[in-house]
Design an enzyme around this catalytic site. Sequence first.
Site, PDB file in Angstrom:
ATOM      1  N   PHE A 129       0.859  -1.191   0.000  1.00 12.14           N
ATOM      2  CA  PHE A 129       0.000   0.000   0.000  1.00 12.14           C
ATOM      3  C   PHE A 129       0.891   1.235   0.000  1.00 12.14           C
ATOM      4  O   PHE A 129       1.685   1.441   0.912  1.00 12.14           O
ATOM      5  CB  PHE A 129      -0.895  -0.013   1.248  1.00 12.14           C
ATOM      6  CG  PHE A 129      -2.009   1.003   1.231  1.00 12.14           C
ATOM      7  CD1 PHE A 129      -3.297   0.640   0.889  1.00 12.14           C
ATOM      8  CD2 PHE A 129      -1.769   2.324   1.563  1.00 12.14           C
ATOM      9  CE1 PHE A 129      -4.337   1.561   0.882  1.00 12.14           C
ATOM     10  CE2 PHE A 129      -2.787   3.263   1.563  1.00 12.14           C
ATOM     11  CZ  PHE A 129      -4.070   2.886   1.219  1.00 12.14           C
ATOM     12  N   GLY A 130       0.768   2.039  -1.065  1.00 12.23           N
ATOM     13  CA  GLY A 130       1.527   3.284  -1.157  1.00 12.23           C
ATOM     14  C   GLY A 130       0.644   4.469  -0.847  1.00 12.23           C
ATOM     15  O   GLY A 130       0.378   4.796   0.301  1.00 12.23           O
ATOM     16  N   GLY A 132      -2.538   4.618  -1.991  1.00 13.49           N
ATOM     17  CA  GLY A 132      -3.927   4.171  -1.980  1.00 13.49           C
ATOM     18  C   GLY A 132      -4.759   4.722  -3.109  1.00 13.49           C
ATOM     19  O   GLY A 132      -5.985   4.788  -3.006  1.00 13.49           O
ATOM     20  N   ARG A 209       3.494   1.142 -13.821  1.00  9.33           N
ATOM     21  CA  ARG A 209       3.908   1.764 -15.090  1.00  9.33           C
ATOM     22  C   ARG A 209       3.166   3.079 -15.313  1.00  9.33           C
ATOM     23  O   ARG A 209       2.543   3.319 -16.356  1.00  9.33           O
ATOM     24  CB  ARG A 209       3.679   0.835 -16.276  1.00  9.33           C
ATOM     25  CG  ARG A 209       4.607  -0.360 -16.334  1.00  9.33           C
ATOM     26  CD  ARG A 209       4.470  -1.113 -17.648  1.00  9.33           C
ATOM     27  NE  ARG A 209       5.360  -2.253 -17.694  1.00  9.33           N
ATOM     28  CZ  ARG A 209       6.619  -2.212 -18.139  1.00  9.33           C
ATOM     29  NH1 ARG A 209       7.118  -1.072 -18.569  1.00  9.33           N
ATOM     30  NH2 ARG A 209       7.348  -3.297 -18.156  1.00  9.33           N
ATOM     31  N   GLU A 259       2.727  -4.753  -9.991  1.00 11.41           N
ATOM     32  CA  GLU A 259       1.592  -4.457  -9.114  1.00 11.41           C
ATOM     33  C   GLU A 259       1.595  -5.252  -7.804  1.00 11.41           C
ATOM     34  O   GLU A 259       0.546  -5.641  -7.300  1.00 11.41           O
ATOM     35  CB  GLU A 259       0.276  -4.661  -9.875  1.00 11.41           C
ATOM     36  CG  GLU A 259       0.168  -3.761 -11.102  1.00 11.41           C
ATOM     37  CD  GLU A 259      -1.200  -3.774 -11.754  1.00 11.41           C
ATOM     38  OE1 GLU A 259      -2.189  -4.024 -11.050  1.00 11.41           O
ATOM     39  OE2 GLU A 259      -1.277  -3.526 -12.976  1.00 11.41           O
ATOM     40  N   ARG A 387     -14.923  14.735  -9.243  1.00  9.89           N
ATOM     41  CA  ARG A 387     -15.632  13.455  -9.238  1.00  9.89           C
ATOM     42  C   ARG A 387     -16.386  13.269  -7.924  1.00  9.89           C
ATOM     43  O   ARG A 387     -17.549  12.854  -7.897  1.00  9.89           O
ATOM     44  CB  ARG A 387     -14.622  12.329  -9.457  1.00  9.89           C
ATOM     45  CG  ARG A 387     -15.203  10.927  -9.629  1.00  9.89           C
ATOM     46  CD  ARG A 387     -15.287  10.144  -8.337  1.00  9.89           C
ATOM     47  NE  ARG A 387     -14.046  10.101  -7.623  1.00  9.89           N
ATOM     48  CZ  ARG A 387     -13.125   9.123  -7.735  1.00  9.89           C
ATOM     49  NH1 ARG A 387     -13.345   8.125  -8.533  1.00  9.89           N
ATOM     50  NH2 ARG A 387     -12.024   9.153  -7.000  1.00  9.89           N
ATOM     51  N   TYR A 448      -8.361   8.921 -23.032  1.00 12.98           N
ATOM     52  CA  TYR A 448      -8.825   8.935 -21.649  1.00 12.98           C
ATOM     53  C   TYR A 448     -10.285   9.377 -21.645  1.00 12.98           C
ATOM     54  O   TYR A 448     -10.595  10.520 -22.006  1.00 12.98           O
ATOM     55  CB  TYR A 448      -7.965   9.903 -20.839  1.00 12.98           C
ATOM     56  CG  TYR A 448      -8.161   9.851 -19.342  1.00 12.98           C
ATOM     57  CD1 TYR A 448      -7.253   9.173 -18.542  1.00 12.98           C
ATOM     58  CD2 TYR A 448      -9.226  10.490 -18.728  1.00 12.98           C
ATOM     59  CE1 TYR A 448      -7.403   9.134 -17.170  1.00 12.98           C
ATOM     60  CE2 TYR A 448      -9.400  10.447 -17.363  1.00 12.98           C
ATOM     61  CZ  TYR A 448      -8.484   9.772 -16.579  1.00 12.98           C
ATOM     62  OH  TYR A 448      -8.650   9.731 -15.216  1.00 12.98           O
TER      63      TYR A 448
END
Length: 529
Positions: A129-130, A132, A209, A259, A387, A448
Amino acid sequence: MDMLWSGWGDPAKAAPLPETVTGLLRDLLGVKPRTAGPVALEDIAVPEPGLEPAACQALFAAVGGEEHVRTDAETRIRHTRGKSTPDLLRIRDGEVDDLPAAVVLPADHDDVLAVLRTCAEQGLPMVPFGGGTSVVGGLAPARRGPFVALDLRRMDRLLALDPVSRTATLQPGLRAPEAEALLAEHGFTLGHFPQSYEWATIGGFAATRSSGQASAGYGRFDEMVLGLTLATPEGTLDTGRAPRSAAGPDLRQLLLGSEGAFGVITSVTVRIRPVPQTRVYEGWRFPSFEEGAAALRRLAQDGPRPTVLRLSDETETLIGLAQPDAIGAGLQPAGCTAIAGYEGTDEDTSYRRERAAAVLRECGGTPLGEEPGQRWAHGRYSAPYLRDSLLDAGAFAETLETATFWSRVPELYASVREALTTTLTESGTPPLIMCHISHVYENGASLYFTVVSAQGDDPVAHWEKAKHAANEAILTAGGTITHHHGVGADHRDWYVREAGPLGIEALQAVKRRLDPAGLLNPGVLLPAD
């Protein structure tokens, strides 16, 4: 400071939507205001950790004390899932059935090795966990019973800097702004500025990546990495003796994008560049997305290439999402907005800007001056907050991304839009779909997509159906299932098809050698055993 548990980032930066936007959502999409906000953190029913006493004691010993192993409800909730819209909708409703049993905070590489050995001995799955910030299910393992979240925040140092070679070695828990500040003290920058910049970590960039908004000039993060160290249950793997090598396959490329399925990245050596003398961003207008894409292709293939280069389609431009700070200021003029940014020395920036402008004009572009570009730069990290505001207002908002070769961009763009529109309309929540080209290469570009609709009776189910259709459209049109968000659990089944049976079997063989018990982020990237 921790990120908002039920949303994105710093709660102080969130703001309600302007009435012009809520009115548009109501009139255009039939969005109805939510009757209640997120459940209170203290009201969430949290199950007991379920860890055996022997496992707890072993974890205490691995990281030097009980204070570095947390099992309180709030810490566990804050390490539940990532920040996709389905993640947020579930946690806002108090659904935490897949929270970790414990959160462990190692201080260095040796601590990580000790935790991995302990997890292997105790049969405990473990998820690195970095920041999150995963939006693809990268923190939701297919676990067997209790699992451990390995929070790397204590591993936040600049370990080495070589100004002659222009390299820096960073620990994985270092957040991007802190990394930039440490490098700036020596006159350098990494130049990696993704939308998750404020919260994401160096280890997360490598593990997924990542690609930053200035990738046209600085490159993707995997292009910046010169070496990394990986801790695994079977020991340590070191890569990167030189900037380039012909000594067999490049193990760095095997570990980048893994990952957390192969091990835990404990240090990353990256190339760095001098802090630019000048940063300038400007806007351009094109009559259509097709003409704007052709202009971006010219610059990507023949130069001069700006540091930042992106193009919003007609819908994204009309709504104002091309410049997040402009949301609510009214509908924008027709056409498509492009942003071109230049960073570097005064002389080089001026030269590239002048030559690029000639190309953009020749391709039908109209200059809009620096104001749109500076507004984009000021609001470049604002979209996730927007968002959350949309969710508060009763709308559903989510994103997805892909990439392909230039010749396939039109088909990919049309296919994904059609899949999303058809599926969500059939669910009774017709969407507004926006898109931009976010990263360009000599041979292709990424797309995107942003999707906004009413939440409907079951927004998570509606989105899962739409995302499935979009993923199918991506593979059918020749795109990759992800350009920079990563595979996680959400894209895994399509990644399996993209890589092919033999490719997946080869990666599973690597995982079996580095993680024989299959305890590292099970079900993320690769199917769980």
